[in-house]
Design a protein around this motif. Sequence first.
Motif, PDB file in Angstrom:
ATOM      1  N   SER A  72     -10.758  -2.602  10.587  1.00  0.00           N
ATOM      2  CA  SER A  72     -11.689  -3.726   9.787  1.00  0.00           C
ATOM      3  C   SER A  72     -10.399  -3.663   8.674  1.00  0.00           C
ATOM      4  O   SER A  72      -9.432  -4.688   7.710  1.00  0.00           O
ATOM      5  CB  SER A  72     -12.065  -4.260   9.612  1.00  0.00           C
ATOM      6  N   ILE A  73      -9.979  -2.566   7.633  1.00  0.00           N
ATOM      7  CA  ILE A  73      -9.962  -2.760   6.484  1.00  0.00           C
ATOM      8  C   ILE A  73      -8.263  -2.208   6.788  1.00  0.00           C
ATOM      9  O   ILE A  73      -7.091  -3.260   6.078  1.00  0.00           O
ATOM     10  CB  ILE A  73     -10.173  -1.711   5.501  1.00  0.00           C
ATOM     11  N   ALA A  74      -8.003  -1.930   8.025  1.00  0.00           N
ATOM     12  CA  ALA A  74      -6.190  -1.671   7.819  1.00  0.00           C
ATOM     13  C   ALA A  74      -6.136  -3.508   8.200  1.00  0.00           C
ATOM     14  O   ALA A  74      -4.882  -3.085   8.165  1.00  0.00           O
ATOM     15  CB  ALA A  74      -5.912  -0.640   9.112  1.00  0.00           C
TER      16      ALA A  74
ATOM     17  N   PHE B  59       6.858  -1.624   5.050  1.00  0.00           N
ATOM     18  CA  PHE B  59       5.986  -0.612   4.384  1.00  0.00           C
ATOM     19  C   PHE B  59       4.389  -0.570   4.068  1.00  0.00           C
ATOM     20  O   PHE B  59       3.617  -0.168   4.216  1.00  0.00           O
ATOM     21  CB  PHE B  59       6.071  -0.743   2.303  1.00  0.00           C
ATOM     22  N   THR B  60       4.638  -2.165   4.460  1.00  0.00           N
ATOM     23  CA  THR B  60       2.970  -2.585   4.165  1.00  0.00           C
ATOM     24  C   THR B  60       2.252  -2.225   5.941  1.00  0.00           C
ATOM     25  O   THR B  60       1.258  -1.589   5.976  1.00  0.00           O
ATOM     26  CB  THR B  60       2.629  -4.068   4.241  1.00  0.00           C
ATOM     27  N   PHE B  61       2.633  -2.229   7.018  1.00  0.00           N
ATOM     28  CA  PHE B  61       2.417  -2.148   8.205  1.00  0.00           C
ATOM     29  C   PHE B  61       2.680  -0.185   7.758  1.00  0.00           C
ATOM     30  O   PHE B  61       1.347   0.293   7.976  1.00  0.00           O
ATOM     31  CB  PHE B  61       4.086  -1.773   9.020  1.00  0.00           C
ATOM     32  N   PHE B  62       3.533   0.244   7.250  1.00  0.00           N
ATOM     33  CA  PHE B  62       3.204   2.076   7.150  1.00  0.00           C
ATOM     34  C   PHE B  62       2.107   2.330   6.530  1.00  0.00           C
ATOM     35  O   PHE B  62       0.881   3.613   6.778  1.00  0.00           O
ATOM     36  CB  PHE B  62       4.194   2.831   6.652  1.00  0.00           C
ATOM     37  N   THR B  63       1.570   1.727   5.450  1.00  0.00           N
ATOM     38  CA  THR B  63       0.190   1.974   4.827  1.00  0.00           C
ATOM     39  C   THR B  63      -1.051   1.261   5.665  1.00  0.00           C
ATOM     40  O   THR B  63      -2.290   1.720   5.258  1.00  0.00           O
ATOM     41  CB  THR B  63       0.256   0.597   3.650  1.00  0.00           C
ATOM     42  N   SER B  64      -1.256   0.317   6.016  1.00  0.00           N
ATOM     43  CA  SER B  64      -2.115  -0.369   7.012  1.00  0.00           C
ATOM     44  C   SER B  64      -2.936   1.340   8.285  1.00  0.00           C
ATOM     45  O   SER B  64      -3.502   1.062   8.348  1.00  0.00           O
ATOM     46  CB  SER B  64      -1.830  -0.838   7.900  1.00  0.00           C
ATOM     47  N   ILE B  65      -1.748   1.626   8.984  1.00  0.00           N
ATOM     48  CA  ILE B  65      -1.906   2.404   9.888  1.00  0.00           C
ATOM     49  C   ILE B  65      -2.447   3.535   9.396  1.00  0.00           C
ATOM     50  O   ILE B  65      -3.527   4.483   8.779  1.00  0.00           O
ATOM     51  CB  ILE B  65      -0.160   3.550  10.081  1.00  0.00           C
TER      52      ILE B  65
ATOM     53  N   PHE C 222      -2.213  -7.820   7.268  1.00  0.00           N
ATOM     54  CA  PHE C 222      -2.345  -9.226   7.613  1.00  0.00           C
ATOM     55  C   PHE C 222      -1.559  -9.793   6.014  1.00  0.00           C
ATOM     56  O   PHE C 222      -1.070 -10.901   6.291  1.00  0.00           O
ATOM     57  CB  PHE C 222      -3.519 -10.364   8.375  1.00  0.00           C
ATOM     58  N   ASN C 223      -2.659  -9.438   5.347  1.00  0.00           N
ATOM     59  CA  ASN C 223      -2.464  -9.506   3.755  1.00  0.00           C
ATOM     60  C   ASN C 223      -0.760  -9.531   3.372  1.00  0.00           C
ATOM     61  O   ASN C 223      -0.159 -10.352   2.965  1.00  0.00           O
ATOM     62  CB  ASN C 223      -2.688  -9.446   2.263  1.00  0.00           C
ATOM     63  N   GLY C 224      -0.838  -8.463   3.501  1.00  0.00           N
ATOM     64  CA  GLY C 224       0.911  -8.035   3.265  1.00  0.00           C
ATOM     65  C   GLY C 224       2.249  -8.948   4.498  1.00  0.00           C
ATOM     66  O   GLY C 224       2.961  -9.440   3.671  1.00  0.00           O
ATOM     67  N   ILE C 225       2.021  -9.245   5.430  1.00  0.00           N
ATOM     68  CA  ILE C 225       2.498  -9.984   5.967  1.00  0.00           C
ATOM     69  C   ILE C 225       2.639 -10.949   5.678  1.00  0.00           C
ATOM     70  O   ILE C 225       3.627 -11.709   5.226  1.00  0.00           O
ATOM     71  CB  ILE C 225       2.669  -9.669   7.589  1.00  0.00           C
ATOM     72  N   LEU C 226       1.556 -11.787   5.160  1.00  0.00           N
ATOM     73  CA  LEU C 226       1.479 -13.124   4.399  1.00  0.00           C
ATOM     74  C   LEU C 226       2.027 -13.552   3.119  1.00  0.00           C
ATOM     75  O   LEU C 226       3.192 -14.277   2.998  1.00  0.00           O
ATOM     76  CB  LEU C 226       0.136 -13.643   5.009  1.00  0.00           C
TER      77      LEU C 226
END
Length: 434
Positions: free
Chosen positions: A173-175, A158-164, A180-184
């Motif tokens: 930069s924000i994406a 979900f974080t990956f799709f949100t970053s897109i 990164f924060n979501g994966i961590l």
Amino acid sequence: MIERKERSGPPQEGPGANTNMNETRKTSSMGLIGGILFAVMAVFRLLDLIQAIQYHNPARIILATLLLLAGEALIAVALFLQRRDVLLCAGFGVCALAALLQLFYYSSKLSALLLLLGLVGAALAALALLTDLVPTLRDTARKFWFVPAICAAVNIVFTFFTSILYLFDYGFSIAVSVLFNGILTYGLLAAGLFCALSWAMNPEGTPAAPKVSLSKGQPAGGAYGGYNNAAYQNPGHPNAAPAGASGELEPETYCKLSTHVLLLIFTFGIWYFIWIYRTTRRLNCVADEPPRDPVKKLLLCMFVPFYGIYWIYKSAQRIDKLSAAKGIPSDLSTLCLILAIFVGIIPPILMQDKLNAIVTAGAPAGGMPFTPPQQPQPGPAAAPYQPVQTPPRPQAAPVVQDAADEIRKYKELLDMGAITPEEFEAKKKQLLGL
């Protein structure tokens, strides 16, 4: 609460002692790794709390962050001290309460809901495995202890799709920061949940698979899947292979195809990982194939890119072998390999359909798993035939006498006023058959 007693006894000598030391060390290391992961998360949470206070965030955000900090600290302490009691359950429960608060202000409700379900599941699993408060849930916890970690790992998707989406709205930069924060965050949580619940599930050490040398005259095939692997032949092992003959799938492998498809679509990947674990375990029945650890395969499919494609290919090969043994035509391996690269949802459907066909091979019409008919048990020799004699017809006199006695009793009740004359006459006619 009844405390669990560890096995005690004199120290063993020889190879067995070294095996026990390795098992204990392996289990302790899982707890230690989990404690480190949750301690790191607690440090990050403390930094988030300080930042939230400095920027005057709403009280509900500060409260949720504080609860997460307290829960992660409790979990880390329980794992560092090897506390097999309610302390670990309390830590998961506090984190679940924080996730419930986040559900009301998170923009991604589905992600917050998955996080809440994972933490509630972890609390219940720890409560069932480490205490005697809910013994009825213990078997379920041993089967599905890894599901909370899957719930946390799915949030990475979900974080990956949100970053897109953020890439188009807020810039690169924000994406990247969100990704990164979501994966961590979710990666640490998924790994921490896995280590903590794995430690909780093995109170006496993780059984190891010792190397077994074949003696002269011993066949190369073992009791299960053609290999003499104690970790898979031991029924008490949580990852033990299903009971049954080699080359035979257990009936529980059957899953209605429509249910399987709906779960694949609407669980956002959670059912897919559960299915990988179950299928890996049940395909260990294939003869002349080495047994595979379902936990390791699950982790590899979750965290190693493209490993799921390799797993699909190797598992489809095992299904082809089982189909050939049942006389069912099957050539899934190449087809599933190609489809897994381009349309990943199709291979699990084809493989489950073939597994259903293997389980129901030889079943009666209807296609559901069947139970083989029981062989008749030998019993005592049958007695010689004796003609059935018709019992003598009872005489009418005793019947009439009984009716007269009953009428006399009801007449006494009539005289006492207990029944009405109409009731007496009706009962009299009934007894006389009028």
